[in-house]
Design a protein around this motif. Structure first.
Motif, short mmCIF file in Angstrom:
data_model
loop_
_atom_site.label_atom_id
_atom_site.label_comp_id
_atom_site.label_asym_id
_atom_site.label_seq_id
_atom_site.Cartn_x
_atom_site.Cartn_y
_atom_site.Cartn_z
N ALA A 1 94.73 -72.55 -48.23
CA ALA A 1 95.63 -73.74 -47.37
C ALA A 1 95.54 -74.87 -47.13
CB ALA A 1 96.40 -72.70 -46.13
N ALA A 2 96.42 -75.86 -48.28
CA ALA A 2 96.05 -77.36 -47.88
C ALA A 2 96.82 -77.79 -48.35
CB ALA A 2 94.25 -77.61 -49.00
N PRO A 3 97.04 -79.06 -46.73
CA PRO A 3 97.55 -80.64 -47.40
C PRO A 3 98.46 -80.42 -48.68
CG PRO A 3 96.06 -80.64 -45.67
CD PRO A 3 95.83 -80.08 -46.33
N ARG A 4 99.29 -81.02 -48.95
CA ARG A 4 99.30 -81.26 -50.75
C ARG A 4 98.68 -83.19 -50.79
NH1 ARG A 4 104.25 -78.90 -52.95
NH2 ARG A 4 105.33 -77.94 -51.51
N SER A 5 98.62 -83.44 -49.72
CA SER A 5 97.65 -85.00 -50.13
C SER A 5 96.29 -84.22 -50.50
CB SER A 5 97.27 -85.32 -48.82
OG SER A 5 96.66 -84.54 -48.13
N VAL A 6 95.63 -83.04 -50.40
CA VAL A 6 94.52 -82.34 -50.73
C VAL A 6 94.28 -82.15 -52.19
CG1 VAL A 6 93.29 -81.40 -50.09
CG2 VAL A 6 93.80 -82.45 -48.37
N THR A 7 93.74 -82.41 -53.24
CA THR A 7 93.69 -81.91 -54.42
C THR A 7 92.65 -80.36 -54.16
OG1 THR A 7 94.20 -84.06 -55.52
CG2 THR A 7 93.37 -82.62 -56.90
N VAL A 8 93.35 -79.69 -55.89
CA VAL A 8 92.26 -78.82 -55.44
C VAL A 8 92.04 -78.40 -56.65
CG1 VAL A 8 92.18 -75.88 -54.72
CG2 VAL A 8 93.02 -77.95 -52.71
N ASN A 9 91.41 -78.24 -57.04
CA ASN A 9 90.94 -77.82 -59.04
C ASN A 9 89.88 -76.91 -58.72
OD1 ASN A 9 93.09 -78.57 -60.75
ND2 ASN A 9 92.11 -80.96 -60.44
N ARG A 10 89.50 -75.63 -59.81
CA ARG A 10 88.72 -75.26 -60.37
C ARG A 10 87.20 -76.15 -61.40
NH1 ARG A 10 92.41 -71.50 -63.51
NH2 ARG A 10 91.42 -72.55 -65.18
N ALA A 11 86.94 -76.09 -60.86
CA ALA A 11 86.06 -76.87 -61.65
C ALA A 11 85.49 -77.69 -62.94
CB ALA A 11 83.99 -77.25 -61.35
N GLU A 12 85.75 -76.60 -63.93
CA GLU A 12 85.89 -76.64 -65.37
C GLU A 12 87.79 -77.01 -65.36
OE1 GLU A 12 87.14 -72.34 -64.27
OE2 GLU A 12 86.00 -73.57 -64.16
N VAL A 13 87.86 -76.64 -64.90
CA VAL A 13 89.60 -78.13 -65.44
C VAL A 13 88.95 -78.82 -64.92
CG1 VAL A 13 92.49 -78.60 -64.39
CG2 VAL A 13 90.76 -76.10 -64.85
N ARG A 14 88.79 -79.34 -64.09
CA ARG A 14 88.13 -81.15 -63.59
C ARG A 14 87.12 -81.79 -64.26
NH1 ARG A 14 86.58 -83.33 -57.40
NH2 ARG A 14 86.02 -85.77 -58.50
N ARG A 15 86.72 -80.87 -65.14
CA ARG A 15 85.58 -81.64 -66.24
C ARG A 15 86.10 -81.80 -67.35
NH1 ARG A 15 81.70 -78.06 -64.19
NH2 ARG A 15 82.78 -75.99 -65.27
N ALA A 16 87.56 -81.09 -67.54
CA ALA A 16 88.49 -80.85 -68.83
C ALA A 16 88.81 -82.51 -68.85
CB ALA A 16 88.67 -79.77 -69.10
N VAL A 17 89.61 -82.52 -67.60
CA VAL A 17 90.20 -83.55 -67.49
C VAL A 17 89.79 -85.50 -67.39
CG1 VAL A 17 91.91 -84.92 -65.62
CG2 VAL A 17 92.38 -82.45 -66.16
N GLU A 18 88.30 -85.03 -66.77
CA GLU A 18 87.17 -86.40 -66.84
C GLU A 18 87.35 -86.60 -68.34
OE1 GLU A 18 84.54 -84.92 -64.21
OE2 GLU A 18 85.58 -85.93 -62.47
N GLU A 19 86.90 -85.24 -69.08
CA GLU A 19 86.30 -85.83 -70.34
C GLU A 19 87.46 -85.99 -71.34
OE1 GLU A 19 84.47 -85.80 -73.67
OE2 GLU A 19 82.96 -85.77 -71.91
N ALA A 20 88.52 -85.95 -71.26
CA ALA A 20 89.77 -85.95 -71.75
C ALA A 20 90.42 -87.28 -70.94
CB ALA A 20 90.95 -85.03 -71.72
N ASN A 21 89.89 -87.33 -70.68
CA ASN A 21 90.47 -89.16 -69.94
C ASN A 21 89.67 -90.15 -70.74
OD1 ASN A 21 92.52 -88.57 -68.64
ND2 ASN A 21 91.21 -88.31 -66.44
N ARG A 22 87.82 -89.87 -70.60
CA ARG A 22 87.05 -90.19 -71.58
C ARG A 22 87.20 -90.64 -72.22
NH1 ARG A 22 83.49 -88.12 -67.53
NH2 ARG A 22 83.06 -86.18 -68.95
N GLU A 23 87.63 -89.62 -72.94
CA GLU A 23 88.71 -89.43 -75.03
C GLU A 23 89.35 -91.59 -74.62
OE1 GLU A 23 88.41 -86.30 -76.31
OE2 GLU A 23 86.23 -85.65 -75.71
N ALA A 24 89.82 -90.22 -74.34
CA ALA A 24 91.49 -91.61 -73.88
C ALA A 24 91.06 -92.78 -74.18
CB ALA A 24 92.41 -90.64 -73.65
N SER A 25 89.89 -93.68 -73.08
CA SER A 25 89.66 -94.41 -72.98
C SER A 25 88.64 -95.25 -73.92
CB SER A 25 89.27 -94.47 -71.09
OG SER A 25 88.01 -94.33 -71.28
#
Length: 81
Positions: free
Chosen positions: A35-59
């Protein structure tokens, strides 16, 4: 790292407005409710790593991609009329 033992139904409070609840423990899996405010981002670590990697590849654009984008945004000659 703080390590705590909790039973099903017990909670951990982080700061003023984040509450972790142990929902279920089955074999080697623990289900947590968060339970957290909507302003707090909550993700599983493996999802966050995958998003960061995809962003690096896209850039990482190569020269051909940069040239193609420049061609799309190049000003066009318009006849004076």
């Amino acid at each position: 790292m703080l390590v705590l033992s909790r039973r099903v139904g017990e909670q951990i409070v982080i700061g003023e407005d984040i509450v972790l609840t142990v929902v279920e423990v089955r074999n080697d899996t623990v289900r947590l409710g968060i339970a957290a405010p909507r302003s707090v981002t909550v993700n599983r670590a493996e999802v966050r790593r995958a998003v960061e990697e995809a962003n690096r590849e896209a850039s990482a654009a190569d020269d051909a991609a940069v040239a193609a984008l420049r061609a799309l945004t190049a000003p066009r000659d318009t006849p004076a009329g």
